[in-house]
Write an enzyme that holds these catalytic residues in place. Structure first.
Site, PDB file in Angstrom:
ATOM      1  N   GLU A 244       0.827  -1.205   0.000  1.00  0.00           N
ATOM      2  CA  GLU A 244       0.000   0.000   0.000  1.00  0.00           C
ATOM      3  C   GLU A 244       0.864   1.258   0.000  1.00  0.00           C
ATOM      4  OE1 GLU A 244      -4.177  -1.204   2.087  1.00  0.00           O
ATOM      5  OE2 GLU A 244      -2.421  -1.248   3.392  1.00  0.00           O
TER       6      GLU A 244
ATOM      7  N   GLU B  29      -3.346  -9.419   2.687  1.00  0.00           N
ATOM      8  CA  GLU B  29      -4.229  -9.368   3.855  1.00  0.00           C
ATOM      9  C   GLU B  29      -5.181 -10.548   3.935  1.00  0.00           C
ATOM     10  OE1 GLU B  29      -2.890  -5.123   3.264  1.00  0.00           O
ATOM     11  OE2 GLU B  29      -3.424  -6.827   1.983  1.00  0.00           O
TER      12      GLU B  29
END
Length: 256
Positions: free
Chosen positions: A114, A134
């Site tokens: 990210e 994730e």
């Protein structure tokens, strides 16, 4: 110190100094990164910033899952409540006043990926790997990854990466347009230096004074104005809802 800020002339070097944890980000590191981005934005002498991780194994492995308050030892509600409006590391959803180069010296997954998505230019070592992992720990890439990745690469590829947690090598990331250049690890610093040199060789100021990187107001500016990031009265929020990004500093906020 978990993160260092070094000013080299007009260049700010930001290094996550946790190689023993694959440069994973804990609460203290997250807080320090936020302070550093504020410092960079306030320094008018800076013209470019570089973000990297210490060592050669990892740029950042994302949230430190063993550290309380970093997404590991918290409940689902606590995880949602602690989301940073500026995204992971305070940068994935924030736009600095100056261009940000990601020097990816190794693994970049989860929140590390990210942060890569929050960079303007990405230079990667050929052994680097990228992924939003994730899903493998029962989480979602809520700190910018879910929104940004699908805007930068084909939707099906982005969705496949997010629901499987699969990682991709640097060469594939470059083909998809996530990475500007891939070089051997030994040449990484030289390639970053070339990009810095090209940026510094450009005009130091825009002819029309406008805030750089206007696609999203910082959480602090939003609080000061009383508007949320997606307030209908905020033109930047409108462009973001429409899936468009304002080009940094161009007169009229030309769309990309």
């Amino acid at each position: 110190m978990s993160v260092t800020l070094e000013k080299r002339g007009a260049v700010a070097w930001v290094t996550i100094e946790r190689p023993e944890r694959m440069n994973a980000v804990d609460a203290a590191t997250e807080a320090r990164l936020g302070e550093i981005w504020d410092t960079i934005d306030a320094d008018g002498d800076l013209r470019v910033a570089v973000l990297t991780g210490a060592g050669t194994r990892a740029f950042s492995a994302g949230a430190d899952m063993k550290a309380a308050g970093s997404g590991g030892n918290v409940t689902g509600l606590e995880y949602w409540a602690q989301q940073n409006p500026d995204g992971f590391g305070g940068i994935s959803m924030r736009r600095l006043r100056v261009p940000l180069i990601g020097r990816v010296n190794g693994l970049a997954h989860g929140g590390g990926m990210e942060m890569v998505l929050g960079c303007d230019v990405v230079i990667a070592a050929d052994h680097a790997r990228f992924g939003l992992t994730e899903a493998r720990v029962g989480r979602l890439p809520l700190d910018g990854g879910m929104v940004l990745l699908s805007r930068m690469i084909p939707e099906k590829i982005a969705l496949g990466m997010m629901i499987t947690g699969r990682m991709i090598p640097a060469e594939q990331a470059q083909r998809l347009g996530l990475v500007n250049a891939v070089v051997p690890g030994a040449d990484l610093d030289a390639e970053v230096a070339r990009w810095i040199g090209d940026i510094l060789a450009c005009a130091p100021r825009w002819s029309v004074p406008m805030p750089m990187r206007g696609s999203r107001p910082s959480s602090k500016s939003a609080r000061r104005s009383g508007r949320g990031a997606d307030d209908p009265g905020d033109h930047r929020g409108l462009h973001r809802r429409q899936g468009r990004r304002l080009h940094p500093g161009l007169p009229g906020g030309l769309h990309l």
